[in-house]
Design a protein around this motif. Structure first.
Motif, short mmCIF file in Angstrom:
data_model
loop_
_atom_site.label_atom_id
_atom_site.label_comp_id
_atom_site.label_asym_id
_atom_site.label_seq_id
_atom_site.Cartn_x
_atom_site.Cartn_y
_atom_site.Cartn_z
N ARG A 264 -17.59 8.15 -0.53
CA ARG A 264 -18.67 7.19 -0.59
C ARG A 264 -17.90 5.93 0.57
N ARG A 265 -17.15 6.12 0.67
CA ARG A 265 -16.20 5.11 0.95
C ARG A 265 -15.20 5.04 2.38
N THR A 266 -14.97 3.55 2.90
CA THR A 266 -15.50 3.65 4.54
C THR A 266 -12.86 2.76 4.56
N THR A 267 -12.01 3.25 4.94
CA THR A 267 -10.79 2.44 4.58
C THR A 267 -10.50 1.76 6.00
N ILE A 268 -9.90 0.91 5.67
CA ILE A 268 -9.30 -0.09 7.38
C ILE A 268 -8.18 -0.31 7.26
N ARG A 269 -7.35 0.39 7.64
CA ARG A 269 -5.70 -0.43 7.96
C ARG A 269 -5.14 -1.19 8.70
N MET A 270 -5.39 -1.57 8.62
CA MET A 270 -4.26 -3.16 9.50
C MET A 270 -2.95 -3.28 9.39
N ARG A 271 -2.47 -2.89 10.80
CA ARG A 271 -0.40 -2.70 10.54
C ARG A 271 -0.51 -3.66 11.80
N ASP A 272 0.21 -4.61 11.69
CA ASP A 272 1.28 -5.58 12.98
C ASP A 272 3.05 -5.42 12.34
N ASN A 273 3.18 -6.18 13.86
CA ASN A 273 4.87 -5.88 13.78
C ASN A 273 5.38 -7.24 13.59
N GLY A 274 4.95 -8.20 12.29
CA GLY A 274 5.34 -9.39 12.47
C GLY A 274 6.89 -9.36 11.39
N HIS A 275 6.98 -10.34 10.82
CA HIS A 275 8.44 -10.66 10.46
C HIS A 275 8.14 -10.33 9.02
N GLY A 276 6.82 -9.40 8.68
CA GLY A 276 7.09 -9.34 6.73
C GLY A 276 6.49 -10.15 6.15
N ILE A 277 6.44 -9.31 4.89
CA ILE A 277 6.54 -10.35 3.55
C ILE A 277 7.53 -10.35 2.52
N ALA A 278 8.29 -11.78 2.41
CA ALA A 278 9.17 -11.35 1.41
C ALA A 278 9.19 -10.90 0.44
N ASP A 279 9.83 -10.38 -0.95
CA ASP A 279 9.66 -9.73 -1.70
C ASP A 279 9.44 -10.29 -3.03
N GLY A 280 9.49 -11.94 -2.87
CA GLY A 280 9.28 -12.37 -3.60
C GLY A 280 8.06 -13.02 -3.97
N GLU A 318 -5.73 -4.20 -0.79
CA GLU A 318 -4.42 -4.81 -1.08
C GLU A 318 -3.41 -4.53 0.02
N LEU A 319 -2.40 -4.36 -0.04
CA LEU A 319 -0.80 -4.62 0.69
C LEU A 319 0.26 -3.29 0.31
N LEU A 320 -0.12 -2.83 1.41
CA LEU A 320 0.50 -1.15 1.37
C LEU A 320 1.95 -1.64 1.32
N ASP A 321 2.58 -2.30 2.41
CA ASP A 321 3.97 -1.95 2.71
C ASP A 321 4.44 -3.39 3.38
N SER A 322 4.83 -3.71 3.52
CA SER A 322 5.66 -5.22 4.44
C SER A 322 7.39 -5.38 4.21
N GLY A 323 7.73 -5.25 5.70
CA GLY A 323 8.81 -5.36 5.97
C GLY A 323 9.29 -5.83 7.30
N LYS A 324 10.63 -5.45 7.77
CA LYS A 324 11.13 -5.72 8.69
C LYS A 324 10.09 -5.49 10.17
N ASP A 325 9.39 -4.61 9.95
CA ASP A 325 8.89 -3.88 10.82
C ASP A 325 7.38 -3.81 10.72
N GLY A 326 7.17 -4.87 10.02
CA GLY A 326 5.77 -5.76 9.78
C GLY A 326 5.15 -5.31 8.70
N THR A 327 4.09 -5.81 8.77
CA THR A 327 2.27 -5.69 7.42
C THR A 327 1.46 -4.82 7.43
N ALA A 328 1.65 -4.03 6.35
CA ALA A 328 -0.09 -3.39 6.39
C ALA A 328 -0.77 -3.40 5.24
#
Length: 337
Positions: A264-280, A318-328
């Protein structure tokens, strides 16, 4: 807008109606007994059994009236008092009642608590948002005023150099551009807060528009089939352009978008190869006006607008993950009708 007022006139309380109706019903057997005695010309004296029966009926009627009053009038009056307390700013009044009486009153009370909680949260949000907006507008306005005053007070006997004048003018232009971006974001946020209009947009059309708008990004659609999103074209443009701009400003050169139908829902995932987001910063990225690029003109409103607009269309992000390889990021929307 001032709330409409109920016309002031006398109205019977619920307890009075309950007692009046039950006492009227109780009078029916009394009138029946009197009628038969008059018609049959019976003795005027009533038998002890008759008196006891009428007394029992009266007592039972009063007991039923008390029970009805206890289960209806008491919780309703408590709910009225609770409403008045919340209207005076009493957040502590948002709590369950001690007595509900009936299932309908309990349901009404829960609906009231849910609505009161949302109204109080919205009031706090507006108060906080107004403070943030005032702060964000004050900085560039102060800078513009200072530069304009220096230009106005330039002394002819010791004039400032052309380089200094151009620097002040450039500061004024930069601050006005920042104000323009901020006002543009505020308009987008206002649209996000309005009741949503229904519509649908093809993911392919969204990707094609992003490719035109962000030529610096290599944008790809990794969906297995053409997906239709439950978003009108204007809302979809605002949501995905804000996410693409956020990726580009964080150093991304690629942006992959993948949509899938999950019941009943549509999920869209967007991933880039940027600098990522700091943990804090991960817990703060959706806060209004939070930005790590303020010196570069960032307003910190992009992700807040995205979340508000998705919420108005029954979706979430929601933010799935973010690191040196980018953000999703992951977006969830109800299926298009």
């Amino acid at each position: 807008m001032r709330a409409p007022r109920v016309k002031s006139k006398w109205r019977p309380p619920l307890a009075l109606i309950v007692y009046a109706v039950l006492l009227t019903v109780m009078m029916l057997p009394v009138l029946t007994v009197i009628w038969f005695r008059v018609v049959r010309a019976a003795s005027g004296a009533m038998a002890p059994a008759e008196i006891a029966t009428l007394a029992a009926v009266l007592i039972l009627t009063l007991i039923v009236a008390y029970v009805l009053t206890r289960t209806l009038t008491v919780p309703i009056n408590a709910l009225i008092a609770r409403t008045d307390e919340i209207a005076r700013g009493g957040r502590s009044a948002i709590r369950p009642l001690e007595i509900y009486g009936t299932r309908e009153v309990a349901t009404l009370s829960q609906s009231f608590l849910d609505l009161a909680g949302k109204l109080v949260d919205h009031s706090d949000y507006v108060r906080s948002f107004a403070a943030h907006v005032s702060h964000e507008l004050k900085s560039p306005l102060t800078s513009i005023k200072g530069a304009a005053e220096l230009l106005r007070d330039d002394d002819d006997t010791n004039p400032m150099s052309l380089e200094q004048r151009n620097r002040f003018l450039q500061n004024i232009i930069a601050d006005t551009e920042r104000l323009d971006r901020l006002l543009s974001r505020l308009r987008e946020l206002a649209k996000a807060e309005l009741p949503s209009e229904r519509g649908s947009t093809s993911l392919r059309d969204i990707v094609a528009q992003l490719e035109i708008q962000f030529r610096q990004l290599a944008i790809s659609d990794e969906s297995n089939a053409e997906e239709i999103l439950a978003l009108p074209s204007e809302a979809a443009g605002i949501i995905f352009s804000n996410l693409a701009e956020n990726a580009f400003q964080n150093g991304a050169t690629t942006l992959a978008i993948k949509a899938s139908d999950e019941g009943r829902r549509t999920t869209i995932r967007m991933r880039d190869n940027g600098h990522g987001i700091a943990d804090g910063n991960r817990d703060r990225i959706f806060e209004p006006f939070f930005s790590t690029r303020r010196d570069d003109g960032g307003t910190g409103m992009g992700l807040g607008i995205v979340r508000a607009m998705l919420a108005s269309h029954g979706g979430s992000i929601e933010l799935l993950d973010s690191g040196k390889d980018g953000t999703a990021f992951q977006i969830v929307l109800p299926n298009a009708a």
